[in-house]
Structure formats: C-alpha cells, structure tokens
Design a protein around this motif. Structure first.
Motif, PDB file in Angstrom:
ATOM      1  N   PHE A   1       0.854  -1.183   0.000  1.00 13.90           N
ATOM      2  CA  PHE A   1       0.000   0.000   0.000  1.00 13.90           C
ATOM      3  C   PHE A   1       0.896   1.240   0.000  1.00 13.90           C
ATOM      4  O   PHE A   1       1.889   1.298   0.730  1.00 13.90           O
ATOM      5  N   LEU A   2       0.528   2.232  -0.807  1.00 17.10           N
ATOM      6  CA  LEU A   2       1.301   3.469  -0.909  1.00 17.10           C
ATOM      7  C   LEU A   2       0.388   4.651  -0.615  1.00 17.10           C
ATOM      8  O   LEU A   2      -0.752   4.709  -1.104  1.00 17.10           O
ATOM      9  N   ILE A   3       0.870   5.597   0.172  1.00 17.89           N
ATOM     10  CA  ILE A   3       0.115   6.816   0.435  1.00 17.89           C
ATOM     11  C   ILE A   3       0.749   7.957  -0.350  1.00 17.89           C
ATOM     12  O   ILE A   3       1.969   8.171  -0.283  1.00 17.89           O
ATOM     13  N   HIS A   4      -0.073   8.660  -1.118  1.00 19.33           N
ATOM     14  CA  HIS A   4       0.378   9.761  -1.953  1.00 19.33           C
ATOM     15  C   HIS A   4      -0.012  11.070  -1.286  1.00 19.33           C
ATOM     16  O   HIS A   4      -1.195  11.295  -1.003  1.00 19.33           O
ATOM     17  N   PRO A   5       0.946  11.951  -1.016  1.00 25.71           N
ATOM     18  CA  PRO A   5       0.617  13.203  -0.323  1.00 25.71           C
ATOM     19  C   PRO A   5      -0.228  14.109  -1.206  1.00 25.71           C
ATOM     20  O   PRO A   5      -0.199  13.995  -2.436  1.00 25.71           O
ATOM     21  N   PRO A   6      -1.004  14.991  -0.600  1.00 25.41           N
ATOM     22  CA  PRO A   6      -1.814  15.918  -1.409  1.00 25.41           C
ATOM     23  C   PRO A   6      -0.928  16.812  -2.256  1.00 25.41           C
ATOM     24  O   PRO A   6       0.149  17.234  -1.835  1.00 25.41           O
ATOM     25  N   GLY A   7      -1.364  17.078  -3.481  1.00 25.48           N
ATOM     26  CA  GLY A   7      -0.604  17.948  -4.366  1.00 25.48           C
ATOM     27  C   GLY A   7       0.535  17.266  -5.081  1.00 25.48           C
ATOM     28  O   GLY A   7       1.365  17.934  -5.714  1.00 25.48           O
ATOM     29  N   GLY A   8       0.628  15.938  -4.983  1.00 22.21           N
ATOM     30  CA  GLY A   8       1.717  15.239  -5.652  1.00 22.21           C
ATOM     31  C   GLY A   8       2.874  14.972  -4.710  1.00 22.21           C
ATOM     32  O   GLY A   8       2.789  15.182  -3.506  1.00 22.21           O
ATOM     33  N   GLY A   9       3.969  14.542  -5.260  1.00 25.42           N
ATOM     34  CA  GLY A   9       5.124  14.167  -4.453  1.00 25.42           C
ATOM     35  C   GLY A   9       5.295  12.676  -4.399  1.00 25.42           C
ATOM     36  O   GLY A   9       4.403  11.905  -4.784  1.00 25.42           O
ATOM     37  N   ALA A  10       6.455  12.246  -3.920  1.00 22.14           N
ATOM     38  CA  ALA A  10       6.769  10.826  -3.884  1.00 22.14           C
ATOM     39  C   ALA A  10       5.887  10.114  -2.861  1.00 22.14           C
ATOM     40  O   ALA A  10       5.708  10.599  -1.747  1.00 22.14           O
ATOM     41  N   PRO A  11       5.327   8.962  -3.217  1.00 17.95           N
ATOM     42  CA  PRO A  11       4.512   8.214  -2.261  1.00 17.95           C
ATOM     43  C   PRO A  11       5.379   7.530  -1.224  1.00 17.95           C
ATOM     44  O   PRO A  11       6.568   7.286  -1.430  1.00 17.95           O
ATOM     45  N   SER A  12       4.758   7.197  -0.077  1.00 14.08           N
ATOM     46  CA  SER A  12       5.444   6.483   0.999  1.00 14.08           C
ATOM     47  C   SER A  12       4.746   5.150   1.232  1.00 14.08           C
ATOM     48  O   SER A  12       3.526   5.037   1.110  1.00 14.08           O
ATOM     49  N   ALA A  13       5.548   4.139   1.578  1.00 11.57           N
ATOM     50  CA  ALA A  13       4.990   2.817   1.853  1.00 11.57           C
ATOM     51  C   ALA A  13       4.243   2.827   3.178  1.00 11.57           C
ATOM     52  O   ALA A  13       4.560   3.601   4.092  1.00 11.57           O
ATOM     53  N   MET A  14       3.253   1.968   3.289  1.00 15.55           N
ATOM     54  CA  MET A  14       2.463   1.823   4.515  1.00 15.55           C
ATOM     55  C   MET A  14       2.562   0.368   4.961  1.00 15.55           C
ATOM     56  O   MET A  14       1.639  -0.429   4.758  1.00 15.55           O
ATOM     57  N   PRO A  15       3.677  -0.010   5.586  1.00 16.58           N
ATOM     58  CA  PRO A  15       3.859  -1.414   5.963  1.00 16.58           C
ATOM     59  C   PRO A  15       2.881  -1.836   7.050  1.00 16.58           C
ATOM     60  O   PRO A  15       2.370  -1.014   7.820  1.00 16.58           O
ATOM     61  N   THR A  16       2.627  -3.122   7.123  1.00 16.96           N
ATOM     62  CA  THR A  16       1.746  -3.656   8.158  1.00 16.96           C
ATOM     63  C   THR A  16       2.309  -3.391   9.543  1.00 16.96           C
ATOM     64  O   THR A  16       3.524  -3.354   9.740  1.00 16.96           O
ATOM     65  N   LYS A  17       1.423  -3.201  10.509  1.00 15.06           N
ATOM     66  CA  LYS A  17       1.826  -3.014  11.900  1.00 15.06           C
ATOM     67  C   LYS A  17       1.736  -4.311  12.699  1.00 15.06           C
ATOM     68  O   LYS A  17       1.976  -4.321  13.899  1.00 15.06           O
ATOM     69  N   ALA A  18       1.382  -5.416  12.030  1.00 10.61           N
ATOM     70  CA  ALA A  18       1.183  -6.679  12.732  1.00 10.61           C
ATOM     71  C   ALA A  18       2.484  -7.187  13.327  1.00 10.61           C
ATOM     72  O   ALA A  18       3.497  -7.302  12.636  1.00 10.61           O
ATOM     73  N   ALA A  19       2.454  -7.497  14.630  1.00  9.08           N
ATOM     74  CA  ALA A  19       3.644  -8.037  15.287  1.00  9.08           C
ATOM     75  C   ALA A  19       3.987  -9.422  14.765  1.00  9.08           C
ATOM     76  O   ALA A  19       5.114  -9.889  14.929  1.00  9.08           O
ATOM     77  N   TRP A  20       3.024 -10.089  14.118  1.00  6.84           N
ATOM     78  CA  TRP A  20       3.236 -11.445  13.603  1.00  6.84           C
ATOM     79  C   TRP A  20       3.612 -11.452  12.130  1.00  6.84           C
ATOM     80  O   TRP A  20       3.574 -12.495  11.481  1.00  6.84           O
ATOM     81  N   LYS A  21       3.997 -10.295  11.580  1.00  9.82           N
ATOM     82  CA  LYS A  21       4.305 -10.237  10.148  1.00  9.82           C
ATOM     83  C   LYS A  21       5.532 -11.052   9.779  1.00  9.82           C
ATOM     84  O   LYS A  21       5.772 -11.310   8.596  1.00  9.82           O
ATOM     85  N   TRP A  22       6.317 -11.456  10.777  1.00 16.97           N
ATOM     86  CA  TRP A  22       7.466 -12.311  10.492  1.00 16.97           C
ATOM     87  C   TRP A  22       7.030 -13.590   9.779  1.00 16.97           C
ATOM     88  O   TRP A  22       7.830 -14.245   9.116  1.00 16.97           O
ATOM     89  N   ALA A  23       5.754 -13.982   9.946  1.00 16.90           N
ATOM     90  CA  ALA A  23       5.283 -15.223   9.337  1.00 16.90           C
ATOM     91  C   ALA A  23       5.324 -15.158   7.814  1.00 16.90           C
ATOM     92  O   ALA A  23       5.455 -16.180   7.156  1.00 16.90           O
ATOM     93  N   TRP A  24       5.206 -13.943   7.262  1.00 15.01           N
ATOM     94  CA  TRP A  24       5.286 -13.828   5.804  1.00 15.01           C
ATOM     95  C   TRP A  24       6.372 -12.854   5.350  1.00 15.01           C
ATOM     96  O   TRP A  24       6.597 -12.683   4.171  1.00 15.01           O
ATOM     97  N   ASP A  25       7.044 -12.209   6.298  1.00 14.14           N
ATOM     98  CA  ASP A  25       8.114 -11.279   5.936  1.00 14.14           C
ATOM     99  C   ASP A  25       9.300 -11.540   6.854  1.00 14.14           C
ATOM    100  O   ASP A  25       9.578 -10.770   7.756  1.00 14.14           O
ATOM    101  N   PRO A  26      10.054 -12.668   6.658  1.00 12.19           N
ATOM    102  CA  PRO A  26      11.177 -13.000   7.529  1.00 12.19           C
ATOM    103  C   PRO A  26      12.274 -11.947   7.412  1.00 12.19           C
ATOM    104  O   PRO A  26      12.067 -10.963   6.734  1.00 12.19           O
ATOM    105  N   PRO A  27      13.462 -11.981   8.027  1.00 12.82           N
ATOM    106  CA  PRO A  27      14.256 -13.207   8.099  1.00 12.82           C
ATOM    107  C   PRO A  27      13.738 -14.226   9.103  1.00 12.82           C
ATOM    108  O   PRO A  27      13.452 -13.866  10.234  1.00 12.82           O
ATOM    109  N   PRO A  28      13.608 -15.469   8.652  1.00 14.91           N
ATOM    110  CA  PRO A  28      13.191 -16.499   9.592  1.00 14.91           C
ATOM    111  C   PRO A  28      14.309 -16.856  10.539  1.00 14.91           C
ATOM    112  O   PRO A  28      15.476 -16.755  10.189  1.00 14.91           O
ATOM    113  N   PRO A  29      13.981 -17.256  11.751  1.00 16.26           N
ATOM    114  CA  PRO A  29      15.023 -17.709  12.681  1.00 16.26           C
ATOM    115  C   PRO A  29      15.572 -19.051  12.218  1.00 16.26           C
ATOM    116  O   PRO A  29      14.948 -19.744  11.418  1.00 16.26           O
TER     117      PRO A  29
END
Length: 493
Positions: free
Chosen positions: A456-484
């Motif tokens: 997901f990307l958020i685009h500021p009003p009036g243009g400009g480079a978008p910023s990523a909106m990463p998940t806040k889930a503490a369990w995101k390691w399950a799909w976004d490692p590095p795995p232990p």
C-alpha cells in the motif's frame, strides 16, 4: 565524519535563523516569530544536535562506568567522587532523573563491550586483544552512525535481552545469529514507531525466538500479580494493581469497549450506537472518572449484569492471533511451544494461554498468501463484514498510517477505490485506518493506492513521492522473515 565537526555544522545551521541567535533570556519572545516551516526545520536541527550529544554522553557514561567497577572498590571513579554507583555520578553531572542516568550508563557499557579492557587512568591494556563482536554489534554501529538514538538502542537491546543459549556451541551460534537478525530487523523499523512501541516489538520478537522462555516469563508475571490498597492521611482510599498478562489485556479491552467513542473509535455504527456515543461525548466526567465508574459498575453488578447493560455495543474480549494454527511441538508438561499475539497491540502470549482460550472460545481461521494477503472474496456492499474486518486486522495489525499505533479495534476500513465510483468492498482493496487518519486522508486530499497485491502506498496531497504503509502486525514475520534458524533444539523442556 568527526562527531564534533558535525555538531558544529548543526550549530552553524541553527545560527542562520536570526530569531534563535539571541541571548537565552530573549529566546522565547524571538522564537515565536519563526514561520511554521522554520519551526519544523529548526526543531529537526536541534533534535539532530541533541542526538549527537546523546551519543557522546552515552560513550562517556560508559567509560565512567568501566572505571567504576565493583572490583575497583573505593579507588573507582564514582567512589573517588563520592558516589555509590556510576549512575549516581552521571545523575549528579547531568541533573536528570535516575532512570535517564541509568539508561546512559547501560547504553554506554553496551557500546564499549568490544573495545577491550580499560587501563587504570585511561587507555587500553596492551596485553588484551579486543573481544569478538557481540550479537548486538549492529545496534552499536547503528547508534554511532546516527541511525538509532540512545533511547531506541536501549529499547531494542533491553527488549531482546540476552540470547537463550545452552551448552551446545553449534546451537549457541545459531541462537546468537537469530538475535542478530532480529536486532537488524528492529533497526529498520525503529524510525517508523515510538520508542515505547519499539521496546514492545523487541519483547515480542524475543518471545517468538524463545517460546519456552516466554512461558517462564509469563509464569513469573502471573506469580507477581497483586492487589494492594491503603488509606492516605486525608482518608482517601487508594489501590495498586499488578496484572498478569492476560487479565491486563482483558481490562484494557473492557475499558476500550466503554471509552472508545471518547478515544476516536470508528464512526460507521448503527443509529443506537451513535446515540450512545454522542451521550458519552457529552458526559462531563473525565476519562479517568469514567474508567473508575465502569470498574465500580462491573464489581457491583458482577455476574448479575448482562454484558450490553455495562459495555454497550462492543463487548470486551481478547482476540488471540496465532500463526500456523494451534498445533505444534509441546514441552514435557504438555504446553504448546508456540506464541500467539493479542489482536490489539500484538502483545505476545504463550502456548498455555492459547490452549485455554481455544477451549473457551474456539477459533476462526483466516488464510493468507505468502505475502500476508488474506485469501477471501469481496462483498458487493458498502461496509466490510465482521469476518472481513477479522482478516484486515490479521493482515494490518492496526492503523497503517506511518507512525500511528492505534490498534485494530479503533480502526475503520478504508476503500482504496472509492465505493461511490464503483470500488468493491474487497479486503484486497481495503486498509485499516484509525478515525483521525481516515478523516485526514479524505479532508487533506491524500490518497492510498495498491498495485495488485503489492505494498500500500500513500500519496501526499498535491503530488510528491509516495510512501509505503507497511503492516503493523507483530506477527508479520510469518510472511516477511528473516526467519530464525532451526529451533528444534532451542531450550525445549
């Protein structure tokens, strides 16, 4: 670059504002003349200067601590200056709190762990070779290079604790490698969250890497639960409660259910719920008074009250999210060697709590693809269904606006493709935002886009480079490692 040179450059940059290049007595009256943009820019410069000074202060505090070792006795630096500890010495110099001085010493000692043995009076002993880099060397490098502040370094180091190693050298190396990977991942996340949230995330990561230790820590906190009351000199009764993990979450959920309209809960509710929310908004009591009255109502009503009478539309409860279901290895006592997370906030909960809640409340399965996207179908209706919101909560972990820490239960589901323009109520095109940021998004003209199942990307009003909106889930390691590394031999039993 030389740290003192960098600090001088920051001071020179601040001197460019004439309103700040004044006597200290005139500073308040002159600083109010700054434009909004200048206030933000100057504050950024001052913060960067303070961070440089903080790194230097931490290193010097570490040196002072090294020269005040217990074995030095009364000849140690702190003792010679009349102080019982290095932290007391630092506090007397800085004029700060004991907690701040202790943190400076703690960070400084961590920074100096690789330097070698101190020589009496200064310098290093020639007959001591530097120790090999510890697992947290990446934290040290990030602090000294300015990527982390002292507070962020301390939050990560303290939250992760020390690796849980046994006598097997091979396993010990693997465990330290896992802690190293975890510290690097937290360094990458540090700029996007408050220090308190960073420390919480580090503790959660520690529990994921060491589930057996997490069970023991949970048990210690449970044994420390207590309720203490006293009466002060004016006759006011007071109480102090130390919660165990699960009941602390339960009380949080109970208070949130009652006070959510005051704290920015979702707007899209039924007419009756809206009327109750407006009544609560107009209530003259403070939030603390409302919380107190709620607790008294719960104690008074006990089992005789029906839940809607006390809590209204959203009844309290703690949802636990687990990865890979509820099956897995167990310790010799039969406890699940796995970790779950509270849906709101991501607090780590051990396997014994998962087992007990499954018995009481059952489970709801949410399947996701390898990138964390829920595998579900869209709905041809305006609002997201409760089951879709469960999937969004599992994927997003709360408001995905950068730096926001609002939990999922306080969030509204935003349509990336406006529903009025034909957008589907589909979880692939929905994202959780708290009420404040959802309103800001629409009122300020920003927009959120997503290319397929990408970020997901958020685009500021009036243009400009978008910023990523990463998940806040503490369990995101399950799909976004590095795995232990392989954990089969980790502290089992």
């Amino acid at each position: 670059m030389n740290i003192l040179t960098t600090m001088r450059e920051r001071i020179d940059a601040l001197a460019a504002w004439d309103e700040l290049d004044v006597d200290a007595a005139a500073l308040p009256s002159q600083a109010v003349r700054l434009s909004d943009a200048s206030v933000i820019d100057a504050l950024a410069e001052v913060t960067a200067l303070a961070n440089h000074a903080g790194r230097l202060q931490a290193v010097l505090a570490g040196v002072a601590s090294q020269r005040s070792r217990r074995e030095d006795g009364h000849a140690g630096l702190a003792a010679v200056r009349g102080h019982a500890s290095p932290a007391s010495l630092i506090q007397s110099i800085t004029g700060g709190t004991k907690a701040e001085a202790t943190r400076q010493v703690r960070v400084g000692v961590s920074l100096l762990e690789c330097v070698g043995a101190p020589h009496p009076g200064g310098g290093l002993a020639d007959d001591r070779a530097p120790a090999p880099p510890p697992w947290h060397d990446s934290l040290r490098a990030a602090l000294l290079s300015g990527v982390l502040t002292s507070a962020q370094h301390d939050a990560i180091r303290g939250g992760l604790g020390e690796p849980a190693v046994d006598d097997d050298t091979r396993d010990a190396d693997a465990v330290r490698d896992a802690w190293t990977l975890a510290s690097r991942g937290l360094i990458d996340e540090a700029s996007a969250m408050p220090v308190e949230e960073l420390a919480k995330r580090a503790r959660t990561m520690r529990d994921l890497l060491d589930p057996t230790g997490a069970e023991s820590r949970f048990a210690r906190r449970y044994e420390s639960r207590s309720y203490r009351r006293w009466i002060d000199a004016d006759g006011q009764r007071h109480a102090r409660i130390a919660y165990d993990d699960e009941m602390g979450l339960w009380v949080d959920a109970m208070l949130a259910a009652a006070l959510r309209p005051r704290r920015g809960g979702p707007r899209f509710v039924t007419a009756d719920e809206r009327a109750a929310a407006e009544k609560l908004q107009d209530d003259p009591r403070t939030n603390d008074q409302l919380a107190y009255d709620l607790l008294m109502d719960v104690l008074r009503a006990g089992s005789l009250a029906t839940a809607p009478d006390v809590y209204g539309a959203r009844q309290p409860g703690v949802r636990v999210i687990t990865v890979d279901g509820i099956t897995g290895p167990r310790d010799p006592l039969g406890r699940l060697l796995g970790m779950g997370h509270a849906e709101d906030g991501g607090d780590a909960l051990p396997g014994s709590v998962i087992d007990r809640n499954v018995c009481v409340a059952g489970t709801v399965r949410v399947a996701v693809d390898p990138h964390g996207n829920p595998l579900d179908v869209g709905r041809e209706q305006r609002l997201f269904t409760p089951r879709q919101r469960l999937a969004l909560a599992a994927r997003d972990g709360g408001c995905r606006w950068p730096s926001c820490t609002r939990p999922a239960s306080y969030c509204e589901a935003h349509h990336c493709d406006p529903y009025s323009e034909g957008g589907a109520t589909d979880i692939d095109r929905g994202i959780l935002l708290c009420r404040h940021h959802h309103m800001a998004l629409h009122n300020q003209g920003a927009r959120i886009t997503r290319d397929g199942l990408g970020e997901f990307l958020i685009h500021p009003p009036g243009g400009g480079a978008p910023s990523a909106m990463p998940t806040k889930a503490a369990w995101k390691w399950a799909w976004d490692p590095p795995p232990p590394p392989d954990r089969r031999r980790w502290r089992a039993g």
